[in-house]
Enzyme design. Structure first.
Site, PDB file in Angstrom:
ATOM      1  N   ALA A   1      49.609 -14.353  16.363  1.00  0.00           N
ATOM      2  CA  ALA A   1      50.577 -14.193  17.402  1.00  0.00           C
ATOM      3  C   ALA A   1      50.969 -12.746  17.859  1.00  0.00           C
ATOM      4  CB  ALA A   1      51.995 -15.017  17.141  1.00  0.00           C
TER       5      ALA A   1
ATOM      6  N   GLY B   1      48.574 -17.579  14.329  1.00  0.00           N
ATOM      7  CA  GLY B   1      48.440 -18.433  15.402  1.00  0.00           C
ATOM      8  C   GLY B   1      46.989 -18.443  15.676  1.00  0.00           C
TER       9      GLY B   1
ATOM     10  N   GLU C   1      45.701 -21.090  13.792  1.00  0.00           N
ATOM     11  CA  GLU C   1      46.147 -22.461  14.358  1.00  0.00           C
ATOM     12  C   GLU C   1      45.616 -23.045  15.567  1.00  0.00           C
ATOM     13  OE1 GLU C   1      50.768 -22.721  12.945  1.00  0.00           O
ATOM     14  OE2 GLU C   1      50.403 -20.766  14.100  1.00  0.00           O
TER      15      GLU C   1
ATOM     16  N   GLU D   1      51.911 -16.094   7.655  1.00  0.00           N
ATOM     17  CA  GLU D   1      53.508 -16.227   8.457  1.00  0.00           C
ATOM     18  C   GLU D   1      54.710 -15.771   7.236  1.00  0.00           C
ATOM     19  OE1 GLU D   1      51.048 -18.216  11.180  1.00  0.00           O
ATOM     20  OE2 GLU D   1      51.035 -18.148   9.146  1.00  0.00           O
TER      21      GLU D   1
END
Length: 258
Positions: free
Chosen positions: A63, A109, A112, A132
């Protein structure tokens, strides 16, 4: 107009490329573009399979951490989590197969996103992980729910709690990747796989996808709601601020457990 993605369609295959240099970080704009693109492909019945990959050196390195500095309430954190979760649910629920061709890094991310695809191909050099916790966060876009379903609870917990990054060979061994090929072969292998699927009846492909989804995700929504709550709550901690600041300053974080 798309600023973070490229799209082309060839012989029934939709090619989606993430193009957000230097690391293909996923920000709000790129998530919204992906949402719009999958909605368009949903309407295009000539598309029989989708290949998702990254331009440049990475699939998607994670992210966009800079956007996290703008989140200052639990509610805003939950909203950000749900934005990614809903998109990745859309991809996982897409009624034609989505193949992730992963080169370079698929972290946070990015992993994911890859896990929401139906099939994942990688290379020995591929880097996979959910780091994370290094930021004082937890995975918030489905990582705590999908990784255990793919590799088992114990392996998923080890990866999440230690923030360990694994290579493509280990990813293949534990079932996170379907196939392992050289980087030069990656897109060709994805194409051959998509072509094999396109040779099947589209109706049976759709029904097969629906049947597999029915067995796997009876309780996913409940888990995603809890994940979003925890993700949002982490934005009220000192450790989240320290983790993000340390990342931006390229130093080791000093967490205080608050």
């Amino acid at each position: 107009m798309m600023n973070h993605l490229q799209f082309r369609k060839e012989e029934g295959i939709g090619w989606v490329s993430i193009n957000h240099p230097p690391a293909n970080a996923l920000n709000r704009a790129s998530l919204e573009e992906l949402e719009q693109l999958f909605a368009q492909m949903e309407e295009d019945q000539s598309i029989r399979a989708v290949i998702l990959h990254g331009e440049g050196r990475f699939f998607a390195a994670g992210a966009d951490i800079k956007e996290f500095t703008q989140i200052d309430t639990v509610e805003a954190g939950i909203e950000m989590a749900r934005l990614g979760q809903q998109l990745f649910n859309t991809i996982e629920g897409f009624n034609r197969p989505v193949i992730a061709a992963i080169h370079g890094a698929a972290l946070g991310g990015g992993l994911e996103l890859a896990m929401s695809c139906h099939i994942r191909l990688g290379t020995p050099e591929t880097k996979l992980g959910l780091p994370e916790l290094n930021l004082g966060l937890i995975p918030g876009w489905g990582g705590t729910q999908r990784l255990p379903r793919l590799v088992g609870k114990a392996r998923a917990l080890e990866m999440i709690l230690t923030s360990r990054i694994i290579d493509g060979e280990e990813g293949y061994r534990i079932g996170l990747l379907n196939r392992l090929v050289t980087q030069d072969q990656l897109l060709d292998e994805a194409l051959h796989l998509a072509q094999a699927i396109c040779g099947k009846s589209k109706l049976t492909v759709i029904k097969a996808l629906e049947a597999v989804r029915e067995t796997e995700h009876s309780f996913l929504d409940e888990g995603l709601i809890k994940e979003a709550e925890f993700f949002g709550q982490s934005f009220s901690s000192k450790d989240m601020r320290e983790g993000v600041q340390a990342f931006l300053e390229k130093r080791a974080p000093h967490f205080v457990d608050e």
